[in-house]
Design a protein around this motif. Structure first.
Motif, PDB file in Angstrom:
ATOM      1  N   HIS A 192     -35.233 -20.166 -20.535  1.00  0.00           N
ATOM      2  CA  HIS A 192     -34.130 -20.884 -20.154  1.00  0.00           C
ATOM      3  C   HIS A 192     -33.896 -22.290 -21.180  1.00  0.00           C
ATOM      4  CE1 HIS A 192     -34.631 -18.898 -16.225  1.00  0.00           C
ATOM      5  NE2 HIS A 192     -35.905 -18.790 -16.432  1.00  0.00           N
ATOM      6  N   ARG A 221     -28.942 -27.043 -15.327  1.00  0.00           N
ATOM      7  CA  ARG A 221     -30.292 -26.794 -15.464  1.00  0.00           C
ATOM      8  C   ARG A 221     -30.764 -27.925 -16.512  1.00  0.00           C
ATOM      9  NH1 ARG A 221     -34.458 -22.807 -14.920  1.00  0.00           N
ATOM     10  NH2 ARG A 221     -32.983 -21.241 -14.322  1.00  0.00           N
ATOM     11  N   ASP A 256     -27.046 -18.857 -16.226  1.00  0.00           N
ATOM     12  CA  ASP A 256     -28.317 -19.320 -17.240  1.00  0.00           C
ATOM     13  C   ASP A 256     -28.086 -19.069 -18.692  1.00  0.00           C
ATOM     14  OD1 ASP A 256     -30.844 -20.891 -17.220  1.00  0.00           O
ATOM     15  OD2 ASP A 256     -31.614 -19.124 -18.015  1.00  0.00           O
ATOM     16  N   GLU A 257     -27.441 -17.919 -19.010  1.00  0.00           N
ATOM     17  CA  GLU A 257     -27.160 -17.470 -20.507  1.00  0.00           C
ATOM     18  C   GLU A 257     -25.729 -18.024 -20.860  1.00  0.00           C
ATOM     19  OE1 GLU A 257     -28.169 -13.562 -20.880  1.00  0.00           O
ATOM     20  OE2 GLU A 257     -30.222 -13.684 -20.275  1.00  0.00           O
TER      21      GLU A 257
END
Length: 262
Positions: A192, A221, A256-257
């Motif tokens: 991550h 995040r 997340d990507e």
């Protein structure tokens, strides 16, 4: 005397350059060139032909993406930088990205291995490294970008952007979590990225979200280290969503990507 003459010559050259850009802004040839670029992105792309916009130059640069370096087509205008994926060279591009030049700062990147002639393009929303084919090409790109940014700031009276998003560390540069230095990455233990520092971290070291308004309207995040720093910086008050599990949500692979492929 010589210095005075040099300054006069420099001022005259700048005035001539500005006049040329102003002249191009209203030319049919410039409009046609921008129209061609707009057409290459198709209906999914944003309109690019607007009054006063000038296409300064274009070319293929290697962008350092999350997974690996990838070729991308870049277009430099006098007010924006546009890039996209190459589908058919000179004919078709997709995944258009538009960066307002007023928010851009650039820094050179030292040569390392096969990655040479690079520099950073930094903005409050997103920052990344690109590489040119030659040192001359790098110099030309950096000089033109810097001049466009300086001209825009001069006209608007604004100050250069002080804040910029972190440049993400490529996945290939981290076999273990860059925070705890313990968790090894595997197909099960995924990588991550912390949106604040750009480090590659494991899930347990990045189970917090924090609102970074320049990057997203939603909390994003961040790693534990940056989370502590951020919450301390605002007197212990956290604009946050705590650990993902406790709040009953999780980041999808796609979220997340974010922009991992471009």
């Amino acid at each position: 005397m010589a210095e005075h003459c040099f300054q006069q010559a420099k001022a005259a050259a700048k005035k001539c350059e500005l006049t040329m850009v102003d002249r191009l802004a209203n030319s049919e040839a410039n409009s046609k060139r921008i129209g061609v670029v707009e057409g290459c992105f198709g209906a999914a792309g944003q309109p690019l032909v607007i009054p006063g916009r000038v296409l300064i130059g274009e070319g293929v640069l290697t962008k350092l993406c999350r997974k690996r370096p990838k070729a991308r087509q870049f277009f430099l205008f006098n007010d924006i930088l546009v890039y996209g994926n190459i589908v058919i060279q000179k004919k078709k591009y997709n995944k258009q990205h538009i960066i307002p030049l007023e928010s851009v700062t650039i820094d050179t990147v030292p040569d390392e291995g096969d990655l040479r002639n690079g520099w950073l393009i930094k903005t409050p929303t997103k920052s990344f490294a690109v590489y040119a084919a030659t040192a001359t090409e790098k110099s030309e790109w950096m000089n033109h970008i810097a001049k466009c940014v300086a001209d825009l700031l001069s006209k608007s009276g604004k100050s250069p952007t002080g804040e910029h998003a972190a440049v993400w560390v490529p996945d290939s540069e981290a076999t273990v979590c860059m925070r705890c230095l313990k968790v090894k990455f595997t197909p099960v233990s995924r990588r991550h990225h912390c949106r604040k520092c750009g480090f590659v971290v494991c899930g347990p070291c990045s189970d917090k979200k924090y609102l970074l308004p320049s990057q997203s309207s939603k909390p994003v995040r961040v790693c534990e280290f940056c989370y502590v720093h951020l919450t301390s910086a605002v007197g212990g008050y956290a604009q946050r969503a705590d650990s993902f599990g406790r709040q009953g949500f999780n980041l999808s692979d796609d979220e997340d990507e974010d922009d991992s492929s471009d």
